[in-house]
Write an enzyme that holds these catalytic residues in place. Structure first.
Site, PDB file in Angstrom:
ATOM      1  CG  ASP A 127      -9.309   2.590  -6.158  1.00  0.00           C
ATOM      2  OD1 ASP A 127      -8.500   1.704  -6.462  1.00  0.00           O
ATOM      3  OD2 ASP A 127      -9.164   3.788  -6.467  1.00  0.00           O
TER       4      ASP A 127
ATOM      5  CG  ASP B 123      -1.897   1.155   1.253  1.00  0.00           C
ATOM      6  OD1 ASP B 123      -1.641   2.151   0.564  1.00  0.00           O
ATOM      7  OD2 ASP B 123      -2.908   1.060   1.954  1.00  0.00           O
ATOM      8  CG  HIS B 124       1.076   4.221  -3.181  1.00  0.00           C
ATOM      9  ND1 HIS B 124      -0.081   3.689  -3.703  1.00  0.00           N
ATOM     10  CD2 HIS B 124       0.909   5.567  -3.203  1.00  0.00           C
ATOM     11  CE1 HIS B 124      -0.906   4.667  -4.021  1.00  0.00           C
ATOM     12  NE2 HIS B 124      -0.341   5.820  -3.725  1.00  0.00           N
TER      13      HIS B 124
ATOM     14  CG  HIS C  85      -4.786   4.203  -0.298  1.00  0.00           C
ATOM     15  ND1 HIS C  85      -3.731   3.312  -0.281  1.00  0.00           N
ATOM     16  CD2 HIS C  85      -4.972   4.526  -1.607  1.00  0.00           C
ATOM     17  CE1 HIS C  85      -3.305   3.108  -1.505  1.00  0.00           C
ATOM     18  NE2 HIS C  85      -4.045   3.821  -2.325  1.00  0.00           N
TER      19      HIS C  85
END
Length: 468
Positions: free
Chosen positions: A243, A185-186, A248
């Site tokens: 998404d 998860d950037h 995030h």
């Protein structure tokens, strides 16, 4: 570090070009890659190795964090190899094994699945059929290409719901050791996300007031100005909830809300985050419209590969509560959307007012596009005889400082290096993914049965006017 190479499935895709190769170039320039480290890009396009390197060169020039020089790239390109193959054709993996052996990549590889989740299974099966995985430790007589531990990095989405996430995980576990599966998860690699823990636990002025006695609410906002662009086919099956919120924003929330980890180990940090997910307060059917709002920007249904009757959400506002001693009664507002008025990711910690008529203080943690921390507080307005209170701010702009920009690793750079070093503290763990999907699935079920409202909004605005 025992990794000597990385194999990128989807090596001709946007992620590889924009993020992975510039990140690897930066690691090369910093001396973080062993001398014999190799990078293999895999794709279906009919490129020669020279063609491929020329393409990588242009993307690296544009997107590398460190200053690009021809001299550095001349050395970097010696690491790069291109291999053309059909990733769904099991027979072609034998050729990949030969290619990897010819390039002396025998000491534990990282496989990066920069492809859609539908290809995870075929790729893993192909690697296994070609004896290119090491989940059972190869014997000394085994001359296969993957001696040592083999790691795999997979990109979100980790499924579109709990069942699909479980299926992906079960599939990967049948090929790779659990410790060697890295869910990337950037957002967890972004500087200011990591800095939240330092802000909370290394400052006495914040540590003692980070609780329900002093904090009134927490807002986590991730706004985008772009639409779905070329991702219409994927996005219409996913939506903003899967998404962005499930991964995030939930990850950011867990870092903001977690108890101080027992130590700095990856396990301690992940345990503290998981406890936040386990403490999320259940939502009743009567509450659904008060805790979840779904929106869609006007024109979304005209996007390429989007169903003209689509009810997929491009905007979500969610109100959550954490049912534990620290946070009981404090609302957490999570918002994300596309085609909004600005591109911005931030966390706003709003403190309670000390008395009637006095504004509450707040801390704004800016994640992107600018990075930094702003603190708003009250003072007596200078030059006034009466006690007129005004709000002032102290602003630390990390991204304004050139030295910081040059010295701060990009998210993918940091995460690839962490995987090479077997550090999982910056990666999502399966337990977190499972718990968060469990919660989101229940919310979606309640929404479909008791609300199913979809609010439309104009592109370039703040989202649906009904949003909270």
């Amino acid at each position: 570090m025992n990794n000597r190479g990385i194999v990128i499935f989807g090596g001709t895709g946007d992620l590889a070009y924009r993020k992975l190769f510039p990140a690897l170039y930066n690691l090369h320039c910093l001396g973080s890659l062993p001398d014999d480290y190799k990078i293999v890009g895999i794709g279906r396009r009919d490129y020669t190795n020279e063609d491929y390197i020329n393409i990588i060169n242009e993307w690296t020039k544009e997107f590398s964090r460190l200053q690009y020089t021809e001299k550095d790239f001349e050395e970097f390109k010696k690491r790069i190899k291109y291999y053309k193959m059909d990733m769904t054709n099991m027979q072609e993996y034998n050729g990949l094994v030969d290619f990897i052996e010819e390039n002396n990549m025998k000491d534990g590889l990282i496989y990066y699945y920069a492809v859609s989740p539908g290809l995870f299974g075929p790729i893993s099966e192909g690697l296994k059929s070609a004896n290119c995985l090491s989940e059972k430790k190869n014997s000394l007589e085994d001359k296969s290409c993957c001696m040592g531990d083999t790691k795999v990095i997979i990109e979100k989405p980790f499924g579109n719901d709990l069942e699909s996430a479980k299926e992906i995980y079960r599939n990967l576990k049948s090929y790779f050791k659990d410790d060697n599966i890295y869910h990337i998860d950037h957002y967890l690699g972004k500087e200011m996300i990591i800095n939240i823990m330092t802000l909370r636990f290394a400052n006495a002025i914040f540590k003692g007031v980070w609780n329900r006695e002093f904090i009134d609410r927490v807002d986590i906002n991730v706004y985008e100005t772009v639409g779905v662009d070329s991702r219409g086919g994927y996005y219409d099956k996913s939506g903003a909830l899967a998404d962005m919120i499930q991964n995030h924003l939930f990850q950011i929330m867990s870092i903001v809300a977690m108890e101080e980890p027992k130590d700095s180990s990856s396990k301690a940090i992940k345990d503290a985050q998981s406890n936040v997910f386990k403490s999320l307060k259940e939502v009743s059917p009567e509450e659904i419209d008060d805790v979840l709002l779904m929106g869609q920007y006007k024109g979304y249904r005209d996007e390429d590969k989007v169903d003209p009757n689509s009810v997929t959400e491009t905007y979500v506002a969610m109100k959550l509560e954490i049912d534990n001693e620290r946070w009981n009664g404090v609302p957490f507002y999570l918002r994300t959307g596309k085609k909004l008025h600005k591109r911005e990711s931030e966390v706003v910690i709003s403190f309670k007012s000390t008395s009637e008529g006095v504004p509450g203080n707040n801390i704004i943690i800016k994640i992107q596009p600018d990075e930094g921390v702003k603190i708003n507080f009250n003072i007596k307005k200078p030059g006034t005889e009466t006690k007129v209170i005004e709000e002032v701010g102290m602003d630390f702009c990390q991204s304004c400082i050139l030295e910081n920009r040059m010295n701060t690793p990009e998210a993918y750079e940091r995460l690839i290096k962490a995987c090479m070093d077997s550090d999982k503290s910056l990666f999502s763990q399966w337990e977190q993914i499972e718990i968060s999907w469990n919660f989101i699935n229940r919310i979606i079920d309640l929404y479909k049965k008791n609300s199913n409202k979809l609010y439309f909004y104009e592109a370039g605005t703040k989202g649906p006017k009904e949003s909270f």
